[in-house]
Design a protein around this motif. Sequence first.
Motif, short mmCIF file in Angstrom:
data_model
loop_
_atom_site.label_atom_id
_atom_site.label_comp_id
_atom_site.label_asym_id
_atom_site.label_seq_id
_atom_site.Cartn_x
_atom_site.Cartn_y
_atom_site.Cartn_z
N GLY A 58 -45.78 -12.22 24.92
CA GLY A 58 -45.16 -11.06 24.16
C GLY A 58 -44.74 -10.03 24.82
N ASP A 127 -41.55 -17.76 20.92
CA ASP A 127 -42.89 -17.40 21.76
C ASP A 127 -43.99 -18.06 21.00
OD1 ASP A 127 -45.29 -15.92 22.07
OD2 ASP A 127 -44.26 -14.08 22.18
N ARG A 167 -57.04 -5.96 23.89
CA ARG A 167 -55.66 -5.71 23.09
C ARG A 167 -55.76 -4.55 22.20
NH1 ARG A 167 -52.17 -10.74 22.13
NH2 ARG A 167 -53.83 -11.46 21.26
N ARG A 171 -56.46 -7.64 15.57
CA ARG A 171 -56.04 -9.13 15.10
C ARG A 171 -57.41 -9.88 14.70
NH1 ARG A 171 -51.64 -11.71 19.02
NH2 ARG A 171 -53.07 -13.82 18.56
MG LIG Z 1 -48.53 -12.89 21.54
#
Ligand SMILES: [Mg+2]
Length: 228
Positions: A58, A127, A167, A171
């Motif tokens: 990404g 992606d 990150r 998520r």
């Molecule tokens: Mg990604």
Amino acid sequence: MWRRATLFLRVLEPPIHINASLSQTFTTGFPFHFQEKDGICPKPLITFVLGGPGSGKGTQCGKIVETFGFKHLSAGDLLRREMVSDSEYGSMIMNTIGEGRIVPSEVTVKLILREMESSDNHKFLIDGFPRSQENRIAFEQIIGAEPHMVLFFDCPEEEMVKRVLSRNQGRIDDNINTIKNRLQVFESLNLPVIDYYAKKGKLYRINAVGTVDEIFEHVRPVFEACEF
Ligand SMILES: [Mg+2]
Ligand SMILES: Nc1ncnc2c1ncn2[C@@H]1O[C@H](COP(=O)(O)OP(=O)(O)OP(=O)(O)O)[C@@H](O)[C@H]1O
Ligand SMILES: O=c1ccn([C@@H]2O[C@H](COP(=O)(O)O)[C@@H](O)[C@H]2O)c(=O)[nH]1
């Protein structure tokens, strides 16, 4: 590597010139209706971007978009968006992502198709897809096209785990248990896709260790070698 990119150019097909009055009904020969621009209906130029979880797909796609003007379609982002919409697939997608498994191909390909059809850009960076040979075949059958090239961000597992765990984007799959499953799925189902494209001479392996800018300096010449 650059010589491979030059050879590869030979298989790129020229844009199709169409009569403006036909633009509403004309299809490119692909099963989807592609948007015309200035009387020209270019064939879609598709780059698949592959690599393990957290390999930096990404991040690098963002830089490719800035520099080379592609439309970025992250299959994971499309699925996450669908998951939080009113979609009939919402809970299935949530469970599948939460377990680090692969969502059925028809669902993912349908989401990609919708984005491609509504885009006025003909250069697509797809992606995180195809995740499996089955995904790849479904894409070829439903979209009716193949990628012009495939980037593979090659990153050691420890580095991928470190990046995913730091990150901090909330998520549901960025936790150690799901990461273990994602790595296993990557190895058993995604590596065969990478091998498949390597055998077809379409694969560009990028060393994904280093700073974001250092890695992009490996990516840049791959795109510079293609005249699109
Ligand atoms: Mg990604
Ligand atoms: N070269 C790099 N060095 C250090 N951190 C990086 C690098 N590239 C990306 N990151 C960071 O690592 C994390 C994962 O990157 P990114 O989201 O781009 O990976 P991804 O391959 O798209 O992962 P996923 O498959 O899980 O979506 C992000 O927090 C990102 O900022
Ligand atoms: O083609 C795809 C892409 C993604 N998934 C599911 O989403 C997560 C997250 O994907 P990222 O590319 O890491 O954002 C992935 O682990 C799969 O569960 C998918 O099923 N099919």
